[in-house]
Design a protein around this motif. Sequence first.
Motif, PDB file in Angstrom:
ATOM      1  N   ARG A   1       2.919   9.606  -6.487  1.00 13.14           N
ATOM      2  CA  ARG A   1       3.545  11.063  -6.372  1.00 13.14           C
ATOM      3  C   ARG A   1       4.068  11.378  -7.381  1.00 13.14           C
ATOM      4  NH1 ARG A   1       5.698  10.760  -0.045  1.00 13.14           N
ATOM      5  NH2 ARG A   1       3.751  10.104   0.807  1.00 13.14           N
TER       6      ARG A   1
ATOM      7  N   GLU B   1       1.046   4.017  -3.080  1.00 16.36           N
ATOM      8  CA  GLU B   1       0.874   5.490  -3.078  1.00 16.36           C
ATOM      9  C   GLU B   1       2.059   6.349  -3.314  1.00 16.36           C
ATOM     10  OE1 GLU B   1       0.121   6.115   1.309  1.00 16.36           O
ATOM     11  OE2 GLU B   1      -1.826   4.995   1.138  1.00 16.36           O
TER      12      GLU B   1
ATOM     13  N   GLN C   1       0.775  -1.147   0.042  1.00 15.63           N
ATOM     14  CA  GLN C   1       0.138   0.186  -0.101  1.00 15.63           C
ATOM     15  C   GLN C   1       0.680   1.320  -0.073  1.00 15.63           C
ATOM     16  OE1 GLN C   1      -2.927   0.173   3.170  1.00 15.63           O
ATOM     17  NE2 GLN C   1      -3.359   2.205   2.550  1.00 15.63           N
TER      18      GLN C   1
END
Length: 111
Positions: A111, A107, A103
């Motif tokens: 970015r 994430e 996870q």
Amino acid sequence: MLAWAGTQNLETPLQLALFDAYFGEAKNPADPAVLREKAIKVGLDGDTAEAIARSDQYAEEVRAAEQRFMEAGVNAVPGLILDGRYLISGAQPADVLVDALRQVAEENAGR
């Protein structure tokens, strides 16, 4: 001692050596002689290690680190902070850790 070892990039090897001293050799990792022995084993200067173990030279840094961990919510061992934002507290099954790492990686990829 670990704070000083960190300045030498040897914190993890010293942690492992102290872990082995306690769990593998039934030695007290708080004993300055044991700290000296394990410091030498990982490549640190024994005299400096023993002097640091008998002093409060790194007390301020250690207390600051303790405060940061408390503020992050760490109240169990082990405590794992991922990406400086997510806390996994206490022992967890491997699949929980794998899911959390995936996870965080997903994430960060976004970015």
